[in-house]
Design a protein around this motif. Sequence first.
Motif, short mmCIF file in Angstrom:
data_model
loop_
_atom_site.label_atom_id
_atom_site.label_comp_id
_atom_site.label_asym_id
_atom_site.label_seq_id
_atom_site.Cartn_x
_atom_site.Cartn_y
_atom_site.Cartn_z
N ASN A 223 0.81 -1.22 0.00
CA ASN A 223 0.00 0.00 0.00
C ASN A 223 0.85 1.26 0.00
O ASN A 223 0.46 2.28 0.58
CB ASN A 223 -0.95 -0.01 1.22
N ILE A 224 2.01 1.20 -0.65
CA ILE A 224 2.84 2.38 -0.82
C ILE A 224 2.24 3.25 -1.92
O ILE A 224 2.10 2.81 -3.07
CB ILE A 224 4.29 2.01 -1.17
N ARG A 225 1.85 4.46 -1.58
CA ARG A 225 1.22 5.35 -2.56
C ARG A 225 2.23 6.23 -3.28
O ARG A 225 2.09 6.49 -4.48
CB ARG A 225 0.17 6.24 -1.86
N TYR A 226 3.24 6.70 -2.59
CA TYR A 226 4.27 7.53 -3.20
C TYR A 226 5.63 7.08 -2.68
O TYR A 226 5.77 6.66 -1.53
CB TYR A 226 4.05 9.01 -2.87
N GLY A 227 6.65 7.20 -3.51
CA GLY A 227 7.98 6.79 -3.10
C GLY A 227 8.17 5.29 -3.18
O GLY A 227 7.42 4.57 -3.84
N SER A 228 9.19 4.80 -2.48
CA SER A 228 9.53 3.37 -2.53
C SER A 228 10.25 2.97 -1.24
O SER A 228 10.86 3.81 -0.55
CB SER A 228 10.42 3.09 -3.75
N LEU A 229 10.16 1.66 -0.95
CA LEU A 229 10.89 1.12 0.20
C LEU A 229 12.26 0.59 -0.18
O LEU A 229 13.01 0.13 0.69
CB LEU A 229 10.07 -0.01 0.85
N SER B 179 16.19 16.51 18.79
CA SER B 179 15.51 16.92 17.57
C SER B 179 16.40 16.60 16.37
O SER B 179 17.61 16.87 16.40
CB SER B 179 15.18 18.42 17.60
N LYS B 180 15.78 16.02 15.33
CA LYS B 180 16.53 15.70 14.12
C LYS B 180 15.57 15.74 12.93
O LYS B 180 14.40 15.37 13.04
CB LYS B 180 17.20 14.34 14.23
N THR B 181 16.08 16.17 11.80
CA THR B 181 15.28 16.28 10.57
C THR B 181 15.61 15.13 9.63
O THR B 181 16.79 14.82 9.40
CB THR B 181 15.53 17.63 9.89
N TYR B 182 14.58 14.51 9.08
CA TYR B 182 14.73 13.37 8.17
C TYR B 182 13.97 13.61 6.87
O TYR B 182 12.90 14.24 6.88
CB TYR B 182 14.19 12.09 8.81
N PRO B 183 14.47 13.08 5.78
CA PRO B 183 13.71 13.15 4.53
C PRO B 183 12.61 12.08 4.51
O PRO B 183 12.74 11.03 5.14
CB PRO B 183 14.75 12.86 3.45
N VAL B 184 11.53 12.35 3.81
CA VAL B 184 10.45 11.38 3.64
C VAL B 184 10.70 10.61 2.34
O VAL B 184 10.77 11.21 1.26
CB VAL B 184 9.08 12.08 3.59
N THR B 185 10.85 9.30 2.44
CA THR B 185 11.16 8.48 1.26
C THR B 185 9.98 7.66 0.76
O THR B 185 9.99 7.18 -0.37
CB THR B 185 12.32 7.50 1.57
N ALA B 186 8.94 7.49 1.59
CA ALA B 186 7.77 6.71 1.16
C ALA B 186 6.55 7.16 1.94
O ALA B 186 6.66 7.55 3.12
CB ALA B 186 8.02 5.21 1.37
N ILE B 187 5.39 7.11 1.28
CA ILE B 187 4.11 7.43 1.93
C ILE B 187 3.17 6.26 1.67
O ILE B 187 2.97 5.85 0.52
CB ILE B 187 3.51 8.73 1.37
N PHE B 188 2.59 5.70 2.74
CA PHE B 188 1.70 4.55 2.62
C PHE B 188 0.29 4.93 3.07
O PHE B 188 0.08 5.94 3.76
CB PHE B 188 2.21 3.37 3.46
N GLU B 189 -0.67 4.11 2.68
CA GLU B 189 -2.06 4.28 3.10
C GLU B 189 -2.62 2.91 3.44
O GLU B 189 -2.88 2.10 2.55
CB GLU B 189 -2.90 4.94 2.00
N LEU B 190 -2.81 2.65 4.72
CA LEU B 190 -3.24 1.33 5.19
C LEU B 190 -4.75 1.17 5.19
O LEU B 190 -5.25 0.05 5.31
CB LEU B 190 -2.70 1.07 6.60
#
Length: 423
Positions: free
Chosen positions: A141-147, A192-203
Motif C-alpha cells: 500500500n505504498i502510494r508515493y515513493g519506494s521502500l 531533535s533531528k530532521t529526516y527526509p520522507v522516502t515513502a508514503i503509505f495508506e493502510l
Amino acid sequence: MAAASIDTKPFSPFEWLLASRYLRARRKEGFVSVIAAVSFLGIMLGVATLIIVMAVMNGFRKDLFAKILGLNGHVVVYKIGEPFTDYPDIAKAVARARGVEHAIPLIEGQVMVSSAVQASGAAVRGIQEADLKALKLVSDNIRYGSLDGFDQSGGLAIGMRLANSMRINVGDTLTIISPRGAATPFGTAPRSKTYPVTAIFELGMSEYDKTMIFMPLSEAQRYFSKLGEVDILEVVISDPENVDDAAISIRTEAGPTINVTDWRQRNETFFTVLEVERNVMFIILSLIVLVAALNIISGLMMLVKDKGRDIAILRTMGASKGSVMRIFLITGASIGIVGTLAGLLIGVVFCRYIEEIRQFVAWVAGTKVFDPNVYYLTRLPADINPVETGSIVAMAMTLSVLATLYPSWRASRLDPVEALRYE
C-alpha cells in the motif's frame, strides 16, 4: 347433522387452495389484509436489518483484525530489567518455533513531528527494510515513493493522513522531536533531528495512517540512544487463532530469559467491546422479528374470527380438525416464511452494494455518513457469515411458524353448531 370427519392427507391441495384464498382477502376483509401486510413487512425488514447489521459488525471486526494483525506481530517477545542486546540470537531461536513465519526486531518510541506548517504526535517504529517489506499491509500500500534502499536512505516512511496534515510529500523533510534527549546540567534536553520522507503509505485505517512512522532500525537505535539493542521482537505466526501453542513453543525455543504476550492480550479490551456490542445488537434487533411474529398472531386471530362460518361449513362437510388447523397454519406461516426470504434477499443485496449506498446517501445528505476519523476504517465493511445468516433465517421462520400454532389450534377447536346457530 355434520358429516363424519375424514382426515385427509396432511397439506393436501385443497388445504393449500383455501390458505391461498384466505391470504387474498376481499374488500370487506381489508383490515385483516392490512394486518397481514404489516406482519409481512415487519418480518421482512426485521430479517433484512438483522442481516445487514450483523454483516457490518462482522466486517468491522474482520477489517480491524486484518489491519491490526497486518501491522503488529501476533506474539511479542521482550525482556524485563535488562537491555535486549542478544536479539539476533533470540530471533533465530524464535524462528525455529512451531508455526512461526518470521521475527521482526523493533524499536518503538513516542515523538512529536513537525513541518513548516504543522506539528503533531506520532509513533516511531525502527525496523529493517526486509522486515518492513514482509509486512504486506505496508509494502502493498505504498502510494508515493519506494521502500527500496530503506535501510541506507536514512529516511522515513509515513502514513498518508500524516503527510496531508503536515503538508509534505516524498522528498520533503520532517522534524522529529523526542523528550528523552541528552542529559545536561539544566536537565534533559529534547532530541531533535530532521529526516527526509522516502515513502508514503495508506493502510486504510485512519489511526495508523495519521500517527505511524517507520524509520530504519539502525537510525532508530542512534536516535533513541539504543545502540546494539531493540525494544521487542514481533513474531508473525501462520495461524493467529492458534496463538497459545505458538507462544509455548516460542518460550521453549528462546529460553527463560524472555517474556511473551500475544495479540489477544494486547487488544483484549478492544475486541471484547466489539463482541459485546455485536451480541447486544443481535438481541435488540431480534425483537423486531419477534414483534412482527406477534403481529401474525393478532392477524390470524382476527382471520379465524372472521372465517368462523367458513370453518363451520368445512367441518360439516367432513373436514377434520387437523385439516382446519393446517389451513390456518399454512396461511400464517406463508406470511412469515415469504417475509423472511424477502428480507434475506434485501439484506444480501444491501450488503453487496453497501459502499455504493453509503456514498449515495452521503451525496444526498451532503455530509459524511461514515467518518474515518471516528470509525477508524476508510470504507464501510460488510462481511456476510453464511452460518450466522442461516441462523437468522431459521430463527425468523421458527418464530413465524410458532406464532401460527395457537390461532390455528383455536380454529380447529371451533364448534360448528355454535358458529352456525345464529346464521
